[in-house]
Design an enzyme around this catalytic site. Structure first.
Site, PDB file in Angstrom:
ATOM      1  N   ASN A   1       0.839  -1.280  -0.048  1.00  0.00           N
ATOM      2  CA  ASN A   1       0.020  -0.002   0.001  1.00  0.00           C
ATOM      3  C   ASN A   1       0.873   1.384  -0.110  1.00  0.00           C
ATOM      4  OD1 ASN A   1       0.716  -0.776   2.608  1.00  0.00           O
ATOM      5  ND2 ASN A   1      -0.747   0.664   3.578  1.00  0.00           N
TER       6      ASN A   1
ATOM      7  N   THR B   1      -1.418 -13.091   7.370  1.00  0.00           N
ATOM      8  CA  THR B   1      -0.074 -13.576   7.181  1.00  0.00           C
ATOM      9  C   THR B   1       0.643 -13.310   8.246  1.00  0.00           C
ATOM     10  OG1 THR B   1      -0.536 -12.581   5.071  1.00  0.00           O
ATOM     11  CG2 THR B   1       1.584 -12.944   5.657  1.00  0.00           C
TER      12      THR B   1
ATOM     13  N   GLU C   1       2.871  -5.651  12.190  1.00  0.00           N
ATOM     14  CA  GLU C   1       2.088  -4.504  12.119  1.00  0.00           C
ATOM     15  C   GLU C   1       1.248  -4.636  11.141  1.00  0.00           C
ATOM     16  OE1 GLU C   1       2.441  -1.653  13.736  1.00  0.00           O
ATOM     17  OE2 GLU C   1       4.488  -2.084  14.473  1.00  0.00           O
TER      18      GLU C   1
ATOM     19  N   CYS D   1      -3.216   1.864   6.110  1.00  0.00           N
ATOM     20  CA  CYS D   1      -3.622   1.122   7.376  1.00  0.00           C
ATOM     21  C   CYS D   1      -4.210   2.014   8.254  1.00  0.00           C
ATOM     22  CB  CYS D   1      -2.372   0.277   7.924  1.00  0.00           C
ATOM     23  SG  CYS D   1      -1.065   1.338   8.415  1.00  0.00           S
TER      24      CYS D   1
ATOM     25  N   GLU E   1       6.824   0.209  16.051  1.00  0.00           N
ATOM     26  CA  GLU E   1       7.836   0.791  15.452  1.00  0.00           C
ATOM     27  C   GLU E   1       8.423   2.301  15.561  1.00  0.00           C
ATOM     28  OE1 GLU E   1       6.311  -0.405  11.217  1.00  0.00           O
ATOM     29  OE2 GLU E   1       8.062  -1.711  11.374  1.00  0.00           O
TER      30      GLU E   1
HETATM   31  P1  NAD Z   1      -0.149  -9.620   2.937  1.00  0.00           P
HETATM   32  O1  NAD Z   1       0.022 -10.106   4.236  1.00  0.00           O
HETATM   33  O2  NAD Z   1      -0.843 -10.222   1.830  1.00  0.00           O
HETATM   34  O3  NAD Z   1       1.627  -9.240   2.425  1.00  0.00           O
HETATM   35  C1  NAD Z   1       2.436  -8.391   3.068  1.00  0.00           C
HETATM   36  C2  NAD Z   1       3.896  -9.067   2.783  1.00  0.00           C
HETATM   37  O4  NAD Z   1       4.009 -10.291   3.127  1.00  0.00           O
HETATM   38  C3  NAD Z   1       4.038  -9.184   1.281  1.00  0.00           C
HETATM   39  O5  NAD Z   1       5.492  -8.773   0.920  1.00  0.00           O
HETATM   40  C4  NAD Z   1       3.759 -10.679   0.849  1.00  0.00           C
HETATM   41  O6  NAD Z   1       4.510 -11.186  -0.110  1.00  0.00           O
HETATM   42  C5  NAD Z   1       4.318 -11.444   2.233  1.00  0.00           C
HETATM   43  N1  NAD Z   1       3.624 -12.676   2.725  1.00  0.00           N
HETATM   44  C6  NAD Z   1       2.651 -13.151   2.196  1.00  0.00           C
HETATM   45  N2  NAD Z   1       2.424 -14.329   2.627  1.00  0.00           N
HETATM   46  C7  NAD Z   1       3.554 -14.536   3.443  1.00  0.00           C
HETATM   47  C8  NAD Z   1       3.975 -15.673   4.094  1.00  0.00           C
HETATM   48  N3  NAD Z   1       3.362 -16.972   4.155  1.00  0.00           N
HETATM   49  N4  NAD Z   1       5.138 -15.615   4.940  1.00  0.00           N
HETATM   50  C9  NAD Z   1       5.979 -14.474   4.754  1.00  0.00           C
HETATM   51  N5  NAD Z   1       5.518 -13.438   4.215  1.00  0.00           N
HETATM   52  C10 NAD Z   1       4.279 -13.676   3.404  1.00  0.00           C
HETATM   53  O7  NAD Z   1      -0.572  -8.039   3.340  1.00  0.00           O
HETATM   54  P2  NAD Z   1      -0.911  -7.074   1.834  1.00  0.00           P
HETATM   55  O8  NAD Z   1      -2.005  -7.200   1.229  1.00  0.00           O
HETATM   56  O9  NAD Z   1       0.636  -6.856   1.107  1.00  0.00           O
HETATM   57  O10 NAD Z   1      -0.897  -5.474   2.478  1.00  0.00           O
HETATM   58  C11 NAD Z   1      -2.038  -5.095   3.283  1.00  0.00           C
HETATM   59  C12 NAD Z   1      -2.377  -5.388   4.485  1.00  0.00           C
HETATM   60  O11 NAD Z   1      -1.216  -4.602   5.191  1.00  0.00           O
HETATM   61  C13 NAD Z   1      -3.726  -4.793   5.184  1.00  0.00           C
HETATM   62  O12 NAD Z   1      -4.274  -5.751   6.037  1.00  0.00           O
HETATM   63  C14 NAD Z   1      -3.147  -3.565   5.810  1.00  0.00           C
HETATM   64  O13 NAD Z   1      -3.825  -3.326   7.099  1.00  0.00           O
HETATM   65  C15 NAD Z   1      -1.718  -3.987   6.391  1.00  0.00           C
HETATM   66  N6  NAD Z   1      -0.959  -2.890   6.745  1.00  0.00           N
HETATM   67  C16 NAD Z   1      -0.543  -2.549   8.122  1.00  0.00           C
HETATM   68  C17 NAD Z   1       0.324  -1.619   8.386  1.00  0.00           C
HETATM   69  C18 NAD Z   1       0.417  -1.188   9.823  1.00  0.00           C
HETATM   70  O14 NAD Z   1       1.421  -0.521  10.174  1.00  0.00           O
HETATM   71  N7  NAD Z   1      -0.272  -1.776  10.979  1.00  0.00           N
HETATM   72  C19 NAD Z   1       0.832  -0.769   7.372  1.00  0.00           C
HETATM   73  C20 NAD Z   1       0.412  -1.152   6.009  1.00  0.00           C
HETATM   74  C21 NAD Z   1      -0.391  -2.138   5.743  1.00  0.00           C
END
Ligand code: NAD
Length: 480
Positions: free
Chosen positions: A150, A230, A248, A282, A461
Site C-alpha cells: 500500500n 499473514t 504491524e 492502514c 516501530e
Molecule cells: P499481505 O499480508 O498479503 O502481504 C504482506 C507481505 O507479506 C508481502 O510482501 C507478501 O508477499 C508477504 N507474505 C505473504 N504471505 C507470506 C507468508 N506466508 N510468509 C511471509 N511473508 C508472506 O498484506 P498486503 O495485502 O500486502 O497488505 C495489506 C495489509 O497490510 C492490510 O491488512 C493492511 O492493514 C496492512 N498494513 C498494516 C500496516 C501497519 O502499520 N499496521 C501498514 C500498512 C499495511
C-alpha cells in the site's frame, strides 16, 4: 517490458531458478514488467552474503553507517521524480501523492534513522558502593524485513533504515504486487556506498520468499507489515524458533465525531482520512461514528463532498483517487460492498467500479463509497476492507462512542473530533488503539511509537522503539 532483478551480495541478478512473475500497472490493468520468482535458494544466498558483510558493517560504527545512509537518502532525493513515477505506476496511486508523501517519507526514514542512531541513548544503573551496570545495545546480526503494497517504498524503508542504522545486515522482501521502487532503490545502493551484502532485496511471492525468510534459522528477527492472517502465519512459524517479532497488521479504524467539533475542519479531514490512497492506508478511518444530534448534517455534507472527488488518471494532478492496487483486490472490495448491501446497508454514494476511457478502460478503479444503516457486529463493520469504503454509524454520548469504537478485533489507529479537551483525554485513554489523533489525522512524528493492539499487531516501530527492536540489550555489571 521492464525486467526487475534481485539485489544479492551487491549484485543485481535474476532468481536462481530462472522464473519470472508479471507486474501490473493498476491504472491500465496491463502487464508492464516482470520480477524474479525467487525461492528459498535465493534467500539462502542472501543470508550467507549478509552474514559475511555483517562484521565490517557493524565495525563501521554509528558515524560511518550514518554517512552511508545519508548518502542513500540523498540519492533517492536526487531521483525523486523517477521514484514518484514508478510508485504511481506500480501502485495506481495519484502521482501527486507519491511525489508529496511516499517518496519524501522514504527519504525522511533514511535521514531520521541515520541521525537517530547518533543519539541512541544507552543506560547505566549505579548501585551505591557495589557495582555499576550499563546496557550495551548491540545489533542482532542479520534480520528479515517483509513489507506490503500500500505504501511500498515508504514502509519498506521504515524497516530497513533502522535495521541498517543499528548495525544489522538485512534480507528484505518488498511486496510482489509493488516491487518497482524497491528495485529502483537497489540500483542506487552501490553508488551510495552500501557495501555488498549489507542490504539484500529478494523479490517474489509471500509463501515462497516471505516464508523462507520467516523460517530461516539464521534470521533471528523478523519485522513484518501486512495482513493479520499473514502475521499469524509468521508468528506460528517464528515462535518455536524464539525469533524477535515486530508485526504491524490490519485495522478497522474508528473516527469519532462529537457534536461540539470544528465541523468544517472535521469534514475536510474526514474525507482525506477515508479516501487518501484509495482508502488503502492502514491508518485510514473506515468506521465513522457520529453523535446523533449532527448525524444527518454530517451525512449529507460528507456525501456531497465525497461525490465531488475525482476518480481518474493517476498522473492527472486533479485526480483525487487513482486505481486500487490489483484486480483481485478490486474484486474483493466490490465483494464487500455487495456484502454490505446484503447485510441491509444503504449505499449513499459510489458502490461500483468506475470505467475510465481509452488506455485506462481496463484499469481497476472504484468510486468512493459511503454506507449507512449497518450495526456494529455485521461483517462489513468487523472486517478490514482496505479500500475506498466507509460506513457511518450514529452514537448517543461518550460511553456509546467508545463502546462502538472498541467493538472490533482490531486496534490500530483512531481519530477523535471534539472541542472539549477533557473529553478528548478521557476518550483517548479509553480507546483500544496504538495511535490516537485528536482533531487531526496522519500528523506523523517519526520519534513516536507506531503500532497497534489486539489483531493489529505486536510491537512498536519508530524512534527509539525501532532501534531497540533491531538491537539486543546486554547488561554488563562491573563490581566497584
Ligand atoms: P499481505 O499480508 O498479503 O502481504 C504482506 C507481505 O507479506 C508481502 O510482501 C507478501 O508477499 C508477504 N507474505 C505473504 N504471505 C507470506 C507468508 N506466508 N510468509 C511471509 N511473508 C508472506 O498484506 P498486503 O495485502 O500486502 O497488505 C495489506 C495489509 O497490510 C492490510 O491488512 C493492511 O492493514 C496492512 N498494513 C498494516 C500496516 C501497519 O502499520 N499496521 C501498514 C500498512 C499495511
Amino acid at each position: 517490458m521492464e525486467q526487475l532483478l534481485n539485489l544479492i551480495d551487491g549484485e543485481l541478478r535474476p532468481a536462481l531458478g530462472g522464473g519470472w512473475l508479471d507486474v501490473h500497472a493498476p491504472a491500465t490493468g496491463t502487464v508492464y514488467g516482470e520480477l524474479p520468482d525467487s525461492d528459498q535458494c535465493d534467500v539462502e544466498l542472501a543470508v550467507q552474503a549478509a552474514h559475511r558483510a555483517f562484521p565490517a558493517w557493524n565495525a563501521l560504527g554509528r558515524d560511518g553507517r550514518s554517512t552511508v545512509l545519508l548518502r542513500l537518502a540523498q540519492a533517492i532525493e536526487d531521483d525523486l521524480e523517477g521514484f514518484a513515477h514508478d510508485e504511481s505506476r506500480d501502485n495506481g496511486k495519484p502521482l501527486s501523492l507519491a511525489r508529496r508523501v511516499d517518496i519524501p517519507r522514504a527519504i525522511a526514514n533514511f535521514r531520521f534513522f541515520a541521525t537517530a542512531i547518533l543519539h541512541f541513548p544507552s543506560e547505566a544503573h549505579l548501585m551505591d558502593d557495589v557495582a555499576v551496570n550499563y546496557t550495551d545495545r548491540q545489533p542482532i546480526g542479520v534480520v528479515g524485513c517483509i513489507s506490503p503494497w500500500n505504501l511500498p517504498l515508504y514502509l519498506f524503508t521504515w524497516k530497513i533504515a533502522p535495521a541498517l542504522a543499528a548495525g544489522n545486515c538485512v534480507v528484505a522482501k518488498p511486496s510482489e504486487v509493488t516491487p518497482l521502487t524497491a528495485f529502483r532503490l537497489s540500483t542506487l545502493c552501490e553508488k551510495a556506498g552500501i557495501p555488498s551484502g549489507v542490504l539484500n532485496i529478494i523479490h517474489g511471492l509471500g509463501p515462497k520468499v516471505g516464508a523462507a525468510i520467516t523460517a530461516h534459522p539464521r534470521l533471528p528477527a523478523i519485522s513484518f507489515t501486512g495482513g493479520t492472517r499473514t502475521g499469524a502465519e509468521i508468528a506460528r512459524v517464528a515462535a518455536p524458533m524464539f525469533k524477535k517479532l515486530s508485526l504491524e497488521l490490519g485495522g478497522k479504524n474508528p473516527v469519532l465525531v462529537f457534536a461540539d467539533c470544528d465541523f468544517d475542519e472535521m469534514l475536510k479531514t474526514t474525507v482525506r482520512s477515508s479516501f487518501t490512497n484509495q482508502g488503502q492506508i492502514c491508518l485510514c478511518g473506515s468506521r465513522i461514528l457520529v453523535e446523533r444530534s449532527i448525524y444527518t448534517k454530517f451525512r449529507d455534507a460528507f456525501v456531497e463532498r465525497v461525490k465531488a472527488l475525482k476518480v481518474g488518471d493517476p498522473s492527472d494532478p486533479t485526480t483525487d483517487l487513482g486505481a486500487v492496487v490489483s484486480k483481485g483486490h478490486m474484486e474483493n472490495v466490490l465483494g464487500y460492498i455487495e456484502l454490505a448491501r446484503s447485510e441491509g446497508g444503504t449505499v449513499l454514494c459510489g458502490g461500483e467500479r468506475v470505467q475510465l476511457d481509452g488506455m485506462l478502460q481496463e484499469g481497476w478503479y472504484i468510486a468512493p463509497t459511503v454506507i449507512e444503516g449497518l450495526g456494529p457486529v455485521c461483517r462489513t463493520n468487523q472486517e478490514e476492507i482496505f479500500g475506498p469504503v466507509v460506513t457511518l454509524q450514529p452514537f448517543d454520548g461518550e460511553a456509546d462512542a467508545v463502546a462502538l469504537a472498541n467493538a472490533t478485533p482490531y486496534g490500530l489507529a483512531s481519530v477523535i473530533w471534539t472541542r472539549d479537551g477533557q473529553r478528548a483525554l478521557r476518550v483517548a485513554r479509553d480507546l483500544n488503539a496504538g495511535i490516537v489523533w485528536v482533531n487531526c489525522w496522519m500528523i506523523r512524528d517519526l520519534r513516536t511509537p507506531f503500532g497497534g493492539v489486539k489483531q493489529s499487531g505486536v510491537g512498536r516501530e519508530g524512534g527509539v522503539d525501532a532501534l531497540r527492536f533491531f538491537t539486543e540489550a546486554k547488561n554488563v555489571c562491573l563490581k566497584l
